[in-house]
Design a protein around this motif. Structure first.
Motif, PDB file in Angstrom:
ATOM      1  N   HIS A 206       9.098   3.359  -5.526  1.00  0.00           N
ATOM      2  CA  HIS A 206       8.987   2.395  -6.733  1.00  0.00           C
ATOM      3  C   HIS A 206      10.564   1.863  -6.990  1.00  0.00           C
ATOM      4  N   LEU A 207      11.510   2.812  -6.868  1.00  0.00           N
ATOM      5  CA  LEU A 207      12.916   2.480  -6.996  1.00  0.00           C
ATOM      6  C   LEU A 207      13.469   1.498  -5.907  1.00  0.00           C
ATOM      7  N   TYR A 208      13.178   2.028  -4.602  1.00  0.00           N
ATOM      8  CA  TYR A 208      13.687   1.565  -3.558  1.00  0.00           C
ATOM      9  C   TYR A 208      12.860   0.635  -2.643  1.00  0.00           C
ATOM     10  N   ARG A 209      11.860  -0.197  -3.426  1.00  0.00           N
ATOM     11  CA  ARG A 209      10.640  -0.816  -2.798  1.00  0.00           C
ATOM     12  C   ARG A 209      11.249  -1.940  -2.002  1.00  0.00           C
ATOM     13  N   ASP A 210      12.389  -2.426  -2.230  1.00  0.00           N
ATOM     14  CA  ASP A 210      12.927  -3.594  -1.296  1.00  0.00           C
ATOM     15  C   ASP A 210      13.322  -3.095  -0.084  1.00  0.00           C
ATOM     16  N   GLN A 211      13.385  -1.868   0.359  1.00  0.00           N
ATOM     17  CA  GLN A 211      13.581  -1.504   1.632  1.00  0.00           C
ATOM     18  C   GLN A 211      12.231  -1.713   2.506  1.00  0.00           C
ATOM     19  N   PRO A 212      12.344  -2.638   3.522  1.00  0.00           N
ATOM     20  CA  PRO A 212      11.054  -3.034   4.194  1.00  0.00           C
ATOM     21  C   PRO A 212      10.233  -1.798   4.417  1.00  0.00           C
ATOM     22  N   ILE A 213      10.526  -0.728   4.864  1.00  0.00           N
ATOM     23  CA  ILE A 213       9.519   0.128   5.391  1.00  0.00           C
ATOM     24  C   ILE A 213       8.686   0.653   3.816  1.00  0.00           C
ATOM     25  N   LEU A 214       9.393   0.314   2.942  1.00  0.00           N
ATOM     26  CA  LEU A 214       8.597   0.977   1.648  1.00  0.00           C
ATOM     27  C   LEU A 214       7.627  -0.220   0.942  1.00  0.00           C
ATOM     28  N   HIS A 215       7.734  -1.142   1.711  1.00  0.00           N
ATOM     29  CA  HIS A 215       6.992  -2.381   1.044  1.00  0.00           C
ATOM     30  C   HIS A 215       5.243  -2.058   0.871  1.00  0.00           C
ATOM     31  N   LEU A 216       4.877  -1.400   2.109  1.00  0.00           N
ATOM     32  CA  LEU A 216       3.265  -1.383   1.987  1.00  0.00           C
ATOM     33  C   LEU A 216       3.046  -0.136   1.163  1.00  0.00           C
ATOM     34  N   PRO A 217       3.943   1.248   1.205  1.00  0.00           N
ATOM     35  CA  PRO A 217       3.577   2.092   0.249  1.00  0.00           C
ATOM     36  C   PRO A 217       3.604   1.827  -0.830  1.00  0.00           C
ATOM     37  N   PHE A 218       4.440   0.882  -1.345  1.00  0.00           N
ATOM     38  CA  PHE A 218       4.645   0.346  -2.704  1.00  0.00           C
ATOM     39  C   PHE A 218       3.374  -0.393  -3.133  1.00  0.00           C
ATOM     40  N   ARG A 219       2.904  -1.213  -2.134  1.00  0.00           N
ATOM     41  CA  ARG A 219       1.652  -1.893  -2.481  1.00  0.00           C
ATOM     42  C   ARG A 219       0.638  -0.983  -2.778  1.00  0.00           C
ATOM     43  N   PHE A 220       0.416  -0.051  -1.981  1.00  0.00           N
ATOM     44  CA  PHE A 220      -0.618   1.032  -2.045  1.00  0.00           C
ATOM     45  C   PHE A 220      -0.481   1.877  -3.610  1.00  0.00           C
ATOM     46  N   LEU A 221       0.451   2.138  -3.944  1.00  0.00           N
ATOM     47  CA  LEU A 221       0.649   2.866  -5.038  1.00  0.00           C
ATOM     48  C   LEU A 221       0.100   1.759  -6.484  1.00  0.00           C
ATOM     49  N   THR A 222       0.680   0.401  -6.096  1.00  0.00           N
ATOM     50  CA  THR A 222       0.542  -0.390  -7.267  1.00  0.00           C
ATOM     51  C   THR A 222      -1.085  -0.643  -7.133  1.00  0.00           C
ATOM     52  N   LEU A 223      -1.690  -0.711  -6.108  1.00  0.00           N
ATOM     53  CA  LEU A 223      -3.292  -1.020  -5.999  1.00  0.00           C
ATOM     54  C   LEU A 223      -3.991   0.117  -6.662  1.00  0.00           C
ATOM     55  N   LEU A 224      -3.512   1.428  -6.467  1.00  0.00           N
ATOM     56  CA  LEU A 224      -4.192   2.537  -7.072  1.00  0.00           C
ATOM     57  C   LEU A 224      -4.175   2.137  -8.834  1.00  0.00           C
ATOM     58  N   VAL A 225      -3.082   1.794  -9.035  1.00  0.00           N
ATOM     59  CA  VAL A 225      -3.134   1.496 -10.777  1.00  0.00           C
ATOM     60  C   VAL A 225      -3.915   0.401 -11.065  1.00  0.00           C
ATOM     61  N   ASP A 226      -3.929  -0.656  -9.997  1.00  0.00           N
ATOM     62  CA  ASP A 226      -4.865  -1.680 -10.256  1.00  0.00           C
ATOM     63  C   ASP A 226      -6.334  -1.557 -10.445  1.00  0.00           C
ATOM     64  N   VAL A 227      -6.791  -0.333  -9.387  1.00  0.00           N
ATOM     65  CA  VAL A 227      -7.974   0.036  -9.419  1.00  0.00           C
ATOM     66  C   VAL A 227      -8.385   0.655 -10.822  1.00  0.00           C
ATOM     67  N   ASP A 228      -7.397   1.589 -11.311  1.00  0.00           N
ATOM     68  CA  ASP A 228      -7.803   2.314 -12.353  1.00  0.00           C
ATOM     69  C   ASP A 228      -7.635   1.166 -13.689  1.00  0.00           C
ATOM     70  N   GLU A 229      -6.859   0.397 -13.652  1.00  0.00           N
ATOM     71  CA  GLU A 229      -6.859  -0.556 -14.698  1.00  0.00           C
ATOM     72  C   GLU A 229      -8.153  -1.126 -14.835  1.00  0.00           C
ATOM     73  N   LEU A 230      -8.532  -1.975 -13.453  1.00  0.00           N
ATOM     74  CA  LEU A 230      -9.850  -2.701 -13.602  1.00  0.00           C
ATOM     75  C   LEU A 230     -11.158  -1.888 -13.859  1.00  0.00           C
TER      76      LEU A 230
END
Ligand code: HEM
Length: 305
Positions: A206-230
């Motif tokens: 979350h903190l270092y999500r601007d690093q290129p290699i962390l973009h997809l892992p960040f999207r993945f974690l965000t989507l888990l919260v999206d699924v839960d929220e929906l």
């Protein structure tokens, strides 16, 4: 490319004969057809078909993560499949509007014929909850700060004390991020689910999500919260519909009806650990720079020809 099967027919491929003969409204069987029961049956069936698709996607994502290490390409696949799940979930929330074109009075025409059947018994819905990892858990503490609580004139003394206790909990969670033993204590109390390592990794992402290699892992974690929220949005929306359809009557499955359903919205959140991560975020400008070697390893490098 495989050759198309000679003579394959649209209806045969989709097995429409069977699919379209699966609607048997009870009121018609009793000789007093209630017009809206067909809608009621079809809407539920459509839900179950979507649940099947959601399970298909979740199973494939879980299979990717069952391996000892996950190939980077796998994360891209997982992200696009979870994205698909969230798009389906949006339809699932919206779809209740179609059912709400049935008035409470029209519903009464056949409601008694349904007892004791209920959405309670949707095993696919339970399987989705189960695969996402549902178990009863506490909601995370809020991050109010002490002075805001103490000087808030709208709070009674008891409320101030309750909020200060909550703040103490938040402080304990901060300590736990840094201290593995403290984290394990929270886990034993059921207030955390992720391991200490996984929590720190998620926080790092979350903190270092601007690093290129962390973009997809960040999207993945965000989507888990999206699924839960929906899922929570669906629960709340369904509870509202139930209130307007049956008022305060008990459900056909025997629960207290809309009160029971409302309580599940907060109680059944799944990825509270990931929601709670926001408690620990600091602004980008305050973020310590990464050591140059690590920064290099997290970026993409293209050699010049
Ligand atoms: C007129 C429309 C509806 C009414 C009045 C209604 C009512 C209820 C009630 C009262 C419950 C609580 C259990 C009980 O006591 O029966 C319940 C649970 C449930 N219903 Fe519905 N429902 C409706 C439509 C739907 C639809 C379209 C779906 C889609 C699949 C659905 C899925 C569920 C599920 C999955 C549960 C279990 C929720 C849980 O335990 O967390 N319901 N419903």
């Amino acid at each position: 490319m495989p050759k198309p099967q000679a003579g394959l027919d649209y209806g045969e491929y989709l097995r429409l004969g069977e699919l379209l003969s699966c609607q048997s409204p009870k009121s018609a069987e009793r000789g007093q057809p209630a017009h809206d029961e067909m809608l009621f049956v079809i809407v539920h069936q459509v839900y179950e078909l979507w649940f099947k698709q959601v399970l298909h996607e979740l199973d494939s994502v879980m299979a990717l993560f069952r391996e000892d290490s996950v190939d980077e390409r796998g994360i891209g696949v997982a992200v696009s499949r979870l994205q698909r799940v969230t798009e389906i979930q949006k339809i699932l929330v919206d779809q209740l509007r179609v059912l709400e074109t049935m008035t409470p009075l029209d519903f009464l025409e056949f409601r008694d014929l349904l007892v004791p059947a209920s959405g309670f018994q949707s095993w696919q819905f339970r399987l989705i909850e189960n695969k996402l990892g549902l178990r009863a858990s506490e909601a995370g503490p809020s991050a109010n700060d002490r002075r805001t609580i103490e000087t808030n004139a709208t709070l009674t003394e008891a409320e101030v004390q309750a909020q200060l206790a909550e703040l103490a909990q938040t402080e304990a969670s901060f300590a736990a991020v840094l201290d593995e033993k403290a984290h394990e204590r929270l886990r034993a109390e059921g207030r955390r689910r992720l391991s200490h390592r996984a929590t720190r990794a998620a926080l790092f992402i979350h903190l270092y999500r601007d690093q290129p290699i962390l973009h997809l892992p960040f999207r993945f974690l965000t989507l888990l919260v999206d699924v839960d929220e929906l899922l929570s949005a669906w629960r709340y929306r369904h509870a509202l519909m139930v209130h307007r359809m049956i008022g305060t009557k008990i459900g056909t499955g025997g629960s207290s009806g809309h009160r029971y359903l409302l309580a599940t919205v907060e109680r059944n959140k799944i990825f509270t650990d990931l929601y709670d991560l926001s408690t620990f975020l600091i602004s980008r400008s305050a973020l310590p720079p990464l050591p140059p070697e690590m920064e290099r390893r997290l970026g993409f490098h293209y050699p010049r020809e």
